[in-house]
Design a protein around this motif. Structure first.
Motif, PDB file in Angstrom:
ATOM      1  N   ALA A  68       6.512   3.236  -1.139  1.00  0.00           N
ATOM      2  CA  ALA A  68       6.550   2.050  -0.262  1.00  0.00           C
ATOM      3  C   ALA A  68       7.775   1.188  -0.593  1.00  0.00           C
ATOM      4  N   ASP A  89       8.492   5.557   2.503  1.00  0.00           N
ATOM      5  CA  ASP A  89       7.872   4.427   3.199  1.00  0.00           C
ATOM      6  C   ASP A  89       7.314   4.898   4.539  1.00  0.00           C
ATOM      7  N   LEU A 114       1.693   7.328   3.064  1.00  0.00           N
ATOM      8  CA  LEU A 114       1.387   7.677   1.665  1.00  0.00           C
ATOM      9  C   LEU A 114      -0.039   8.174   1.451  1.00  0.00           C
ATOM     10  N   SER A 129       6.091  -1.542  -5.870  1.00  0.00           N
ATOM     11  CA  SER A 129       5.945  -2.996  -5.919  1.00  0.00           C
ATOM     12  C   SER A 129       5.241  -3.459  -4.645  1.00  0.00           C
TER      13      SER A 129
HETATM   14  C1  LIG Z   1       4.550  -5.409   0.819  1.00  0.00           C
HETATM   15  S1  LIG Z   1       5.704  -4.200   1.346  1.00  0.00           S
HETATM   16  C2  LIG Z   1       6.477  -3.790  -0.207  1.00  0.00           C
HETATM   17  C3  LIG Z   1       7.872  -3.280  -0.034  1.00  0.00           C
HETATM   18  C4  LIG Z   1       8.667  -3.140  -1.324  1.00  0.00           C
HETATM   19  N1  LIG Z   1       8.026  -2.265  -2.251  1.00  0.00           N
HETATM   20  C5  LIG Z   1       8.914  -4.480  -1.970  1.00  0.00           C
HETATM   21  O1  LIG Z   1       8.507  -4.696  -3.102  1.00  0.00           O
HETATM   22  O2  LIG Z   1       9.559  -5.321  -1.342  1.00  0.00           O
HETATM   23  C6  LIG Z   1       4.680  -2.824   1.687  1.00  0.00           C
HETATM   24  C7  LIG Z   1       5.428  -1.600   2.154  1.00  0.00           C
HETATM   25  O3  LIG Z   1       4.475  -0.549   2.340  1.00  0.00           O
HETATM   26  C8  LIG Z   1       4.833   0.185   3.490  1.00  0.00           C
HETATM   27  N2  LIG Z   1       3.612   0.855   3.978  1.00  0.00           N
HETATM   28  C9  LIG Z   1       2.536   0.281   4.551  1.00  0.00           C
HETATM   29  N3  LIG Z   1       1.595   1.207   4.790  1.00  0.00           N
HETATM   30  C10 LIG Z   1       2.099   2.400   4.388  1.00  0.00           C
HETATM   31  C11 LIG Z   1       1.613   3.717   4.363  1.00  0.00           C
HETATM   32  N4  LIG Z   1       0.392   4.031   4.806  1.00  0.00           N
HETATM   33  N5  LIG Z   1       2.407   4.692   3.861  1.00  0.00           N
HETATM   34  C12 LIG Z   1       3.638   4.392   3.397  1.00  0.00           C
HETATM   35  N6  LIG Z   1       4.152   3.151   3.366  1.00  0.00           N
HETATM   36  C13 LIG Z   1       3.390   2.166   3.860  1.00  0.00           C
HETATM   37  C14 LIG Z   1       5.394  -0.835   4.440  1.00  0.00           C
HETATM   38  O4  LIG Z   1       6.178  -0.266   5.446  1.00  0.00           O
HETATM   39  C15 LIG Z   1       6.162  -1.732   3.474  1.00  0.00           C
HETATM   40  O5  LIG Z   1       7.485  -1.313   3.338  1.00  0.00           O
END
Ligand SMILES: C[S@@+](CC[C@H](N)C(=O)[O-])C[C@H]1O[C@@H](n2cnc3c(N)ncnc32)[C@H](O)[C@@H]1O
Length: 233
Positions: A68, A89, A114, A129
């Motif tokens: 992510a 992501d 994921l 994160s």
């Molecule tokens: C709160 S953000 C965190 C982004 C980054 N890790 C940060 O610390 O800034 C959550 C991330 O999870 C991704 N995400 C949400 N659901 C997901 C899924 N089912 N599979 C993969 N990524 C996902 C979103 O697109 C987003 O980029």
């Protein structure tokens, strides 16, 4: 929750982040509706700095998996300490922002959900994160199993997430009760989404991880963040 409702929630969460990709960094940079005033912002940035230093101390690393990855707020740090990064992501829009920021041959991007994805190789560090809090509680064990299977024998895990505090979120978003795991989120254009947000108690999380085969210490940086670092038992 039925599995259909579950799938809808997971899709809505990906849609929410796709819609948020171009405004996401405002949260981290404490801008706009996330600006809590100079003093409070300073507390936030000092805690971010302390987490950066902890991550930097893991250098040098070969293969890192970032789950992510979002817009790359932490990919930036991983680039400094590793040879290769696989960054996964579920939002193409998030990946596009990340890719445009770094334009780096060291990063291999994967667009995947994921909850359906399994890595093809093993990693020295798996980093995530502000992701664990978006894993529905019923998928917690499966998620950690996937992480375990994806680590080299001496591989490490490092994660960062939010502590429960109103100052962390936007001024027009009230946190619900700490125990509610589904929350409503609003984008700058007013559109509303339901997503998963689990606030963990660090000690309880450490115990839960120990119970499923991890030797991970979970601590706080102070007011805003918790972080975990460790290995398989
Ligand atoms: C709160 S953000 C965190 C982004 C980054 N890790 C940060 O610390 O800034 C959550 C991330 O999870 C991704 N995400 C949400 N659901 C997901 C899924 N089912 N599979 C993969 N990524 C996902 C979103 O697109 C987003 O980029």
């Amino acid at each position: 929750m039925t599995s259909k409702k579950h799938q809808k929630l997971i899709q809505e969460q990906m849609d929410y982040y796709s819609g948020r990709a171009n405004e996401y960094d405002q949260w981290f940079l404490r801008q706009g509706r996330y600006d809590k005033g100079e003093d409070e912002n300073l507390v936030w940035f000092n805690e971010v700095e302390s987490l950066r230093a902890k991550l930097a101390a893991l250098a040098p690393l070969n293969n890192v998996l970032e789950l992510a990855c979002g817009t790359g707020l932490w990919t930036a740090e991983l680039l400094n300490i590793s040879k290769n990064i696989t960054a996964v992501d579920g939002s193409e829009e998030m990946i596009a922002v990340n890719r445009n920021k770094f334009n780096s041959k060291k990063i291999n991007y994967i667009h995947a959900n994921l909850f359906e994805w399994h890595p093809q190789k093993k990693y020295d560090l798996i980093f995530f994160s502000f992701w664990l809090s978006h894993v529905p509680p019923e998928k917690f064990t499966d998620f950690w199993q996937m992480v375990m299977e994806s680590l080299t024998p001496n591989g490490q895990v490092f994660f960062i997430d939010s502590l429960y505090t109103q100052e962390s979120t936007a001024s027009n978003q009230m946190l619900r009760d700490e125990k509610d795991t589904i929350v409503s989120r609003v984008l700058n254009d007013g559109s509303e989404y339901e997503i998963v947000k689990v606030f963990y108690d660090p000690d309880q999380l450490q115990k839960d991880l120990n119970n499923i085969g991890w030797k991970i210490k979970v601590k706080t940086s102070g007011k805003y963040f918790l972080y975990g670092h460790g290995r398989k038992n």
